[in-house]
Write an enzyme that holds these catalytic residues in place. Structure first.
Site, mmCIF file in Angstrom:
data_model
loop_
_atom_site.group_PDB
_atom_site.id
_atom_site.type_symbol
_atom_site.label_atom_id
_atom_site.label_comp_id
_atom_site.label_asym_id
_atom_site.label_seq_id
_atom_site.Cartn_x
_atom_site.Cartn_y
_atom_site.Cartn_z
ATOM 1 N N CYS A 1 -8.068 -7.401 -0.966
ATOM 2 C CA CYS A 1 -7.620 -7.221 -2.356
ATOM 3 C C CYS A 1 -6.227 -7.821 -2.482
ATOM 4 C CB CYS A 1 -7.674 -5.748 -2.770
ATOM 5 S SG CYS A 1 -6.617 -4.658 -1.801
ATOM 6 N N ASN B 1 -3.609 -4.457 -0.550
ATOM 7 C CA ASN B 1 -4.155 -3.765 0.640
ATOM 8 C C ASN B 1 -3.699 -2.307 0.723
ATOM 9 O OD1 ASN B 1 -4.113 -4.119 4.285
ATOM 10 N ND2 ASN B 1 -5.828 -3.625 2.984
ATOM 11 N N CYS C 1 -4.997 -0.123 -2.125
ATOM 12 C CA CYS C 1 -5.949 0.610 -2.980
ATOM 13 C C CYS C 1 -7.393 0.202 -2.688
ATOM 14 C CB CYS C 1 -5.651 0.391 -4.460
ATOM 15 S SG CYS C 1 -4.020 0.979 -4.988
ATOM 16 N N ARG C 2 -7.823 -0.948 -3.167
ATOM 17 C CA ARG C 2 -9.247 -1.288 -3.129
ATOM 18 C C ARG C 2 -9.774 -1.649 -1.751
ATOM 19 N NH1 ARG C 2 -8.692 -5.752 -7.616
ATOM 20 N NH2 ARG C 2 -6.680 -5.833 -6.541
ATOM 21 N N SER C 3 -9.113 -2.572 -1.051
ATOM 22 C CA SER C 3 -9.692 -3.007 0.232
ATOM 23 C C SER C 3 -9.626 -1.932 1.324
ATOM 24 C CB SER C 3 -9.125 -4.348 0.700
ATOM 25 O OG SER C 3 -7.746 -4.289 0.949
ATOM 26 N N ASP D 1 -8.552 -3.548 -10.532
ATOM 27 C CA ASP D 1 -7.328 -3.078 -9.875
ATOM 28 C C ASP D 1 -6.925 -1.732 -10.481
ATOM 29 O OD1 ASP D 1 -4.821 -2.681 -8.860
ATOM 30 O OD2 ASP D 1 -4.094 -4.693 -9.308
#
Ligand code: 4NP
Length: 155
Positions: free
Chosen positions: A8, A11, A13-15, A124
């Site tokens: 993401c 690095n 939150c999402r990934s 995001d």
């Protein structure tokens, strides 16, 4: 052995959420030892940091631990090392392609191509409310299952 890298922007939150969900599902399917995983960001703002507290709390409610993960930025070596480099959104996807030699471009894919919905980007959640983190988890759980089915059926 298949090596999967979730990517993401920051690095935090999402990934890392994708990595935390993926590793639990890898274990549940008995695929540990056959699938290796990591996550990183295209940006370097949060290198060395633990994941965002909101992401960690949302994941914890669904039984995924992620407080041990630490932010890192994508490196040139990643493009050689990993078999699948899965971008959370189109901006990350474009940035990964921009940074890498053409021979590695087929490894770079949108993560949600493995999901069952029409959505193709994990939004995001960083500047939004808590519900954004739950939506990330919904999308990530679904796509991790699709990805693992694919890895199991086509090793
Ligand atoms: P991520 O979210 O890419 O899912 O980790 C973000 C984290 C931090 C920032 C942006 C997005 N930031 O601008 O610091």
């Amino acid at each position: 052995m298949k090596k999967v890298l979730f990517v993401c922007l920051g690095n935090i939150c999402r990934s890392p959420t994708a990595e935390a969900v993926f590793r639990v599902k890898v274990q549940a399917m008995g695929l540990q030892g056959q699938v290796l995983h990591d996550s990183c960001g295209t940006a370097g703002y949060h290198v060395g940091e633990a994941p965002d507290r909101r992401a960690t709390q949302a994941a914890q409610k669904r039984g995924y631990a992620m407080a041990d993960l630490r932010g890192r930025q994508v490196s040139d070596a990643d493009f050689q090392e990993y078999d699948l480099i899965l971008a959370m959104d189109r901006a990350n996807y474009a940035e990964l392609k921009r940074r890498s030699p053409t021979r590695f471009h087929s490894k770079i894919q949108l993560f949600l191509k493995y999901g069952s919905s029409d959505e193709r980007e994990v939004p995001d959640p960083y500047y939004g409310g808590d519900e954004g983190f739950d939506h990330v988890l919904d999308l990530v759980e679904d796509a991790c299952e699709g990805l693992l089915q694919r890895l199991r059926d086509e090793p």
